[in-house]
Design an enzyme around this catalytic site. Structure first.
Site, mmCIF file in Angstrom:
data_model
loop_
_atom_site.group_PDB
_atom_site.id
_atom_site.type_symbol
_atom_site.label_atom_id
_atom_site.label_comp_id
_atom_site.label_asym_id
_atom_site.label_seq_id
_atom_site.Cartn_x
_atom_site.Cartn_y
_atom_site.Cartn_z
ATOM 1 C CG HIS A 57 -1.755 1.185 1.416
ATOM 2 N ND1 HIS A 57 -3.121 1.182 1.216
ATOM 3 C CD2 HIS A 57 -1.450 2.454 1.803
ATOM 4 C CE1 HIS A 57 -3.607 2.380 1.461
ATOM 5 N NE2 HIS A 57 -2.610 3.173 1.828
ATOM 6 C CD GLU A 58 1.753 3.568 3.755
ATOM 7 O OE1 GLU A 58 1.918 4.568 3.028
ATOM 8 O OE2 GLU A 58 0.863 3.507 4.609
ATOM 9 C CG HIS A 61 0.217 6.022 -0.940
ATOM 10 N ND1 HIS A 61 -0.843 6.598 -1.609
ATOM 11 C CD2 HIS A 61 -0.318 5.430 0.169
ATOM 12 C CE1 HIS A 61 -1.964 6.363 -0.948
ATOM 13 N NE2 HIS A 61 -1.676 5.648 0.112
#
Length: 272
Positions: A57-58, A61
């Site tokens: 997820h990170e 980003h």
């Protein structure tokens, strides 16, 4: 003439690879029931799988920010997938794990630091924010693929349940993080399109957005509506409510089985 040096991604962190190894070994233990009592193996499998998804997820980003103009991302170490490189490891990893243990839901964590001033264009800002929940949605599709493709026919029921519960965490994280609440990625998607006055009024609430979302789920009516939606999505992906409930029960191996727990199966009843 010497060709200019090409920029390469840093190698994947050994920390991340170790977490993936824990997921693989614990998944094998659940499948073969090699641990004798599979409860702790289910716990390890779900927790390590959830941490892997948080890292992805990170990473999403960071990758989106890099290609949108923030070239400082590489130096911060986010592309190594090392959770210890996040600006707030406790918020990014510790708090989501606590939510999983306490509430059995997947809530997004906290943060890679993106230098937004380096990014030009509202669409790019929106894409950077959307990359996280889209990654959770993709993880949910990958985890449920064995169900809707029929690859788990004859698989150990406890493994099906553990995988189902891990998929549920991805769906809940994708939905909650897509909410237009300050501090969550859903708000980050629409924020570039809001007036400066609205952004200024919403900014003080950003640090509390995650806690507000978690608090709302303690309201029975909101909780029921939310999980009805989650169950509907999972059913469409071939995962039954029984499987996710069995997965949650196995995950909480430290709790005694409740006598009044509803084990009404929509598939083969496991032997316990």
């Amino acid at each position: 003439m010497t060709a200019p040096a090409t920029r390469r991604d840093p190698p994947v962190s050994p920390v991340f690879l170790a977490i993936v190894a824990v997921m693989a070994v614990s998944g094998w233990a659940v499948w073969t029931e090699a641990a004798g009592s599979t409860g702790f193996a289910v716990f390890l499998f779900v927790v390590s799988g959830w941490v892997v998804s948080l890292c992805l997820h990170e990473y999403a980003h960071a990758r989106a920010a890099l290609h949108s103009g923030d070239l400082s991302i590489g130096a911060k170490g986010y592309l190594t997938l090392n959770p210890l490189r996040y600006t707030h490891p406790l918020l990014s990893i510790g708090l989501p794990l606590l939510f999983v243990v306490l509430g059995g839901i997947g809530l997004p964590g906290g943060a890679v630091f993106i230098e937004r001033h380096r990014i030009r264009g509202r669409w790019r800002h929106s894409l950077v924010s959307a990359a996280g929940p889209l990654t959770n949605a993709l993880c949910a599709l990958v985890l449920t693929a064995p169900f809707w493709l029929g690859w788990l026919d004859g698989a150990p029921p406890v493994f099906r349940a553990a995988l189902a519960f891990l998929a549920l965490l991805q769906v809940t994280a994708a939905i909650i993080n897509a909410l237009p609440v300050p501090g969550l990625d859903g708000y980050g998607v629409i924020e570039p399109w809001l007036s400066s006055g609205v952004r200024g009024q919403a900014a003080p609430f950003a640090p509390f957005g995650l806690l507000v979302a978690f608090g709302l789920l303690w309201i029975p009516e909101v909780n029921h509506a939310f999980f009805d939606a989650v169950d509907a999505i999972l059913r469409a992906l071939g995962v039954t409510e029984f499987e996710t409930r069995y997965g949650l029960d196995s995950f909480r191996f430290w709790q005694e089985q409740k006598e009044d727990f509803d084990w009404s199966p929509t598939w083969q009843q496991p032997t316990r």
